[in-house]
Design a protein around this motif. Structure first.
Motif, PDB file in Angstrom:
ATOM      1  N   PHE A 143       0.867  -1.185   0.000  1.00 20.69           N
ATOM      2  CA  PHE A 143       0.000   0.000   0.000  1.00 20.69           C
ATOM      3  C   PHE A 143       0.904   1.236   0.000  1.00 20.69           C
ATOM      4  O   PHE A 143       1.702   1.413   0.923  1.00 20.69           O
ATOM      5  CB  PHE A 143      -0.877   0.040   1.259  1.00 20.69           C
ATOM      6  N   GLU A 144       0.725   2.052  -1.035  1.00 22.48           N
ATOM      7  CA  GLU A 144       1.523   3.284  -1.157  1.00 22.48           C
ATOM      8  C   GLU A 144       0.664   4.430  -0.622  1.00 22.48           C
ATOM      9  O   GLU A 144      -0.481   4.582  -1.049  1.00 22.48           O
ATOM     10  CB  GLU A 144       1.825   3.432  -2.651  1.00 22.48           C
ATOM     11  N   HIS A 145       1.206   5.220   0.300  1.00 22.69           N
ATOM     12  CA  HIS A 145       0.385   6.247   0.958  1.00 22.69           C
ATOM     13  C   HIS A 145       0.865   7.664   0.672  1.00 22.69           C
ATOM     14  O   HIS A 145       2.048   7.965   0.836  1.00 22.69           O
ATOM     15  CB  HIS A 145       0.427   6.054   2.476  1.00 22.69           C
ATOM     16  N   GLU A 146      -0.087   8.520   0.344  1.00 24.89           N
ATOM     17  CA  GLU A 146       0.173   9.965   0.276  1.00 24.89           C
ATOM     18  C   GLU A 146      -0.512  10.618   1.471  1.00 24.89           C
ATOM     19  O   GLU A 146      -1.572  10.146   1.901  1.00 24.89           O
ATOM     20  CB  GLU A 146      -0.384  10.541  -1.028  1.00 24.89           C
ATOM     21  N   PHE A 147       0.081  11.687   1.992  1.00 23.61           N
ATOM     22  CA  PHE A 147      -0.519  12.341   3.164  1.00 23.61           C
ATOM     23  C   PHE A 147      -0.065  13.789   3.256  1.00 23.61           C
ATOM     24  O   PHE A 147       0.870  14.211   2.565  1.00 23.61           O
ATOM     25  CB  PHE A 147      -0.164  11.572   4.448  1.00 23.61           C
ATOM     26  N   PRO A 191       8.830  14.241  -1.108  1.00 24.30           N
ATOM     27  CA  PRO A 191       7.988  15.430  -1.108  1.00 24.30           C
ATOM     28  C   PRO A 191       7.084  15.361  -2.334  1.00 24.30           C
ATOM     29  O   PRO A 191       7.563  15.517  -3.447  1.00 24.30           O
ATOM     30  CB  PRO A 191       9.006  16.575  -1.225  1.00 24.30           C
ATOM     31  N   GLU A 192       5.821  15.103  -2.153  1.00 24.67           N
ATOM     32  CA  GLU A 192       4.913  14.878  -3.297  1.00 24.67           C
ATOM     33  C   GLU A 192       4.576  16.180  -4.025  1.00 24.67           C
ATOM     34  O   GLU A 192       5.049  17.255  -3.663  1.00 24.67           O
ATOM     35  CB  GLU A 192       3.630  14.175  -2.817  1.00 24.67           C
ATOM     36  N   TYR A 193       3.735  16.070  -5.015  1.00 27.43           N
ATOM     37  CA  TYR A 193       3.397  17.198  -5.881  1.00 27.43           C
ATOM     38  C   TYR A 193       2.637  18.323  -5.161  1.00 27.43           C
ATOM     39  O   TYR A 193       2.906  19.502  -5.355  1.00 27.43           O
ATOM     40  CB  TYR A 193       2.559  16.666  -7.052  1.00 27.43           C
ATOM     41  N   PHE A 198       3.172  14.639   1.102  1.00 25.69           N
ATOM     42  CA  PHE A 198       4.319  13.732   1.119  1.00 25.69           C
ATOM     43  C   PHE A 198       3.835  12.330   0.756  1.00 25.69           C
ATOM     44  O   PHE A 198       2.640  12.070   0.705  1.00 25.69           O
ATOM     45  CB  PHE A 198       4.978  13.725   2.518  1.00 25.69           C
ATOM     46  N   GLU A 199       4.791  11.452   0.530  1.00 28.07           N
ATOM     47  CA  GLU A 199       4.423  10.071   0.212  1.00 28.07           C
ATOM     48  C   GLU A 199       5.439   9.136   0.843  1.00 28.07           C
ATOM     49  O   GLU A 199       6.638   9.433   0.894  1.00 28.07           O
ATOM     50  CB  GLU A 199       4.423   9.878  -1.306  1.00 28.07           C
ATOM     51  N   VAL A 200       4.952   7.998   1.319  1.00 26.52           N
ATOM     52  CA  VAL A 200       5.855   6.994   1.862  1.00 26.52           C
ATOM     53  C   VAL A 200       5.475   5.637   1.273  1.00 26.52           C
ATOM     54  O   VAL A 200       4.292   5.313   1.147  1.00 26.52           O
ATOM     55  CB  VAL A 200       5.855   7.009   3.415  1.00 26.52           C
ATOM     56  N   VAL A 247      -4.314   6.250  -1.937  1.00 21.76           N
ATOM     57  CA  VAL A 247      -3.674   5.023  -1.461  1.00 21.76           C
ATOM     58  C   VAL A 247      -3.615   4.152  -2.706  1.00 21.76           C
ATOM     59  O   VAL A 247      -4.653   3.817  -3.274  1.00 21.76           O
ATOM     60  CB  VAL A 247      -4.496   4.329  -0.354  1.00 21.76           C
ATOM     61  N   HIS A 248      -2.407   3.871  -3.166  1.00 23.90           N
ATOM     62  CA  HIS A 248      -2.275   3.071  -4.384  1.00 23.90           C
ATOM     63  C   HIS A 248      -1.886   1.658  -3.960  1.00 23.90           C
ATOM     64  O   HIS A 248      -0.865   1.461  -3.301  1.00 23.90           O
ATOM     65  CB  HIS A 248      -1.227   3.687  -5.313  1.00 23.90           C
ATOM     66  N   ILE A 249      -2.730   0.706  -4.330  1.00 20.31           N
ATOM     67  CA  ILE A 249      -2.528  -0.668  -3.862  1.00 20.31           C
ATOM     68  C   ILE A 249      -1.829  -1.456  -4.975  1.00 20.31           C
ATOM     69  O   ILE A 249      -2.443  -1.792  -5.989  1.00 20.31           O
ATOM     70  CB  ILE A 249      -3.871  -1.306  -3.448  1.00 20.31           C
TER      71      ILE A 249
END
Ligand code: GLU
Ligand code: MG
Length: 455
Positions: A143-147, A191-193, A198-200, A247-249
């Motif tokens: 699971f890719e998370h942006e926050f 550091p996201e767009y 942000f993304e982890v 959330v990209h699975i």
């Protein structure tokens, strides 16, 4: 004299306070609202709590993210056991005198010790077991998370800019350290767009462990954030009109011995027959799936055309406008492509429980394999640039444009309702419709602010 003795006794107890402090451990579950709820007990009692856990109530699953229970099929009746699961431990220890936080993910059982039909972790286990029993396949998932970090500095043009990371080094370091200490292998932190976004990402794990890891990751980020004075939000849209948090699975199919099963060089999309059927199953049930994977009113502020999220039920090769994206792999000599090959489900966000999200993706994929569905149309370019007629001609359906629409699509999809079973599907629709009724009359900007605090 009497008085003096009593005073001294009281005083010495007071002096010992530091040593009297006990540690608490909280057994918890990720619920329909995508919230982690549970009950605590003294850490020293953990061994004796492993069998019967703590008492739980069916209606707890009806508590929505706004903290209300507009309706419940269970009422005030019934009792359950929330029991710590093996591998469910979460320890958040940033050192430097900070208190240690201990959580443990649990499974919900009836008082007879059977898995409760609305335990979402159990629901995922059954879906993965069925996939394996029928097809011999397992899944590797990440699971890719942006926050968002609410008080991160923001300056114009800081998309992907290193300046965005400055001042956050100790927070990021503690997040990475806590992830690793909890068995997650950090992959990237970026550091996201979007502003303050942000993304982890972490390495993949087997299905159930990956969903556990998604729950762990969200709590680790929130808790470490709090210790560093940041409010972290995974809400799909924090500020209306500004790029959302997805959330990209990511997933790939593997055989029991670990060999990749989803890849076939040269086939359309490089998808093997089972890989193609799995993807086709997801697309066939796409509209119903959204009710589960993007389950809030604000989710549909994110799932809009031209936002690099997902707005149509389409499969595309290396295109971020796709609901299901065929991910890239290095095309160089000596690369084991089959091992790296994976698909990415993008119509998901963190207002859902990862267990329910993954379970429904597995169920849809398995249905596709059972029906031997052929490879779906692999779209070329942004479907939002096509006319409605052209999309219809290519068999590309619109994803729902609101939660109300998504829930109606779920209810109309008898197969998907069947995967959930009568009790969970009824509870789910009631929960979500109750949440919608509470948000009616509140404008979307305000809702985004409320959901940003809730998630
Ligand atoms: N933020 C986008 C979303 O809402 C995704 C951007 C990306 O591909 O990383 O899903
Ligand atoms: Mg991203």
């Amino acid at each position: 004299m009497e008085r003096g003795v009593r005073w001294r006794r009281g005083f010495s107890a007071w002096l010992c306070m530091g040593r009297l402090r006990e540690e608490i451990v909280t057994v918890c579950c990720s619920d329909i609202a995508g919230q982690l709820r549970g009950k605590g007990f003294p850490f020293q009692d953990l061994p004796s709590r492993l069998r019967f856990g703590v008492g739980w109530t069916p209606t707890n699953i009806m508590i929505n993210c706004l903290g209300s229970i507009p309706a419940s099929p269970f009422g005030s009746r019934g009792d359950l056991m929330l029991v710590p699961s093996r591998g469910g431990e979460i320890t958040i220890d940033c050192g430097e005198g900070q208190p240690v936080e201990r959580l443990i993910l649990g499974d919900i059982f009836t008082m007879r010790g059977e898995p409760w039909e609305c335990c979402l972790r159990g629901f995922l286990k059954r879906a993965l077991d069925d996939l394996e029993a029928e097809t011999g396949l397992r899944m590797l998932v990440s699971f890719e998370h942006e926050f968002h970090i609410d008080n991160a500095t923001q300056r114009p043009g800081d998309c992907y800019a290193v300046v965005k990371l400055r001042g956050l080094e100790s927070f990021i370091g503690d997040v990475l350290g806590c992830l690793r200490a909890n068995g997650l292998a950090p992959d990237t932190f970026l550091p996201e767009y979007g502003p303050r976004q942000f993304e982890v990402t972490v390495d993949p794990a087997l299905g159930l462990a990956a969903a556990d890891q998604a729950v762990k990751l969200r709590e680790i980020c929130r808790s470490v954030g709090r210790q560093h004075g940041h409010h972290i939000s995974f809400s799909p849209v924090v500020t209306r009109g500004i790029v959302g948090n997805g959330v990209h699975i990511h997933f790939s199919l593997i055989n029991k011995d670990g060999r990749p099963a989803g890849y076939e060089a040269g086939a359309p999309g490089n998808l093997s027959a089972v890989g193609a059927a799995f993807a086709a199953g997801i697309l066939r049930h796409a509209r119903a799936l959204c009710a589960i994977t993007a389950p809030s009113v604000v989710s549909y502020e994110r799932l809009k055309p031209h936002t690099w999220s997902a707005a149509y039920a389409n499969l595309a090769d290396r295109d971020r406008e796709a609901m299901v994206r065929i991910c890239p792999f290095p095309e160089m000599e000596g690369v084991d492509v089959a091992k790296r090959f994976n698909l990415e489900y993008r119509a998901a966000d963190a207002t859902a429980s990862p267990y329910l999200q993954l379970a429904m993706i597995v169920r849809a994929g398995l249905a596709g394999i059972r029906a031997r569905l052929p490879v779906p149309v692999i779209t070329n370019g942004d479907p939002g640039d096509l006319s409605a007629e052209e999309r219809e001609r290519q068999g590309i359906a619109d994803l729902p444009r609101s939660l109300t629409e998504a829930l109606a699509a779920l209810e109309a999809d008898t197969e998907a309702m069947g995967w959930m079973g009568p009790v969970l599907s009824e509870a789910y629709l009631m929960h979500k419709r109750g949440e919608i009724s509470m948000t009616e009359g509140t404008d979307m900007d305000e809702l985004c602010r409320i959901y940003a605090r809730a998630y």
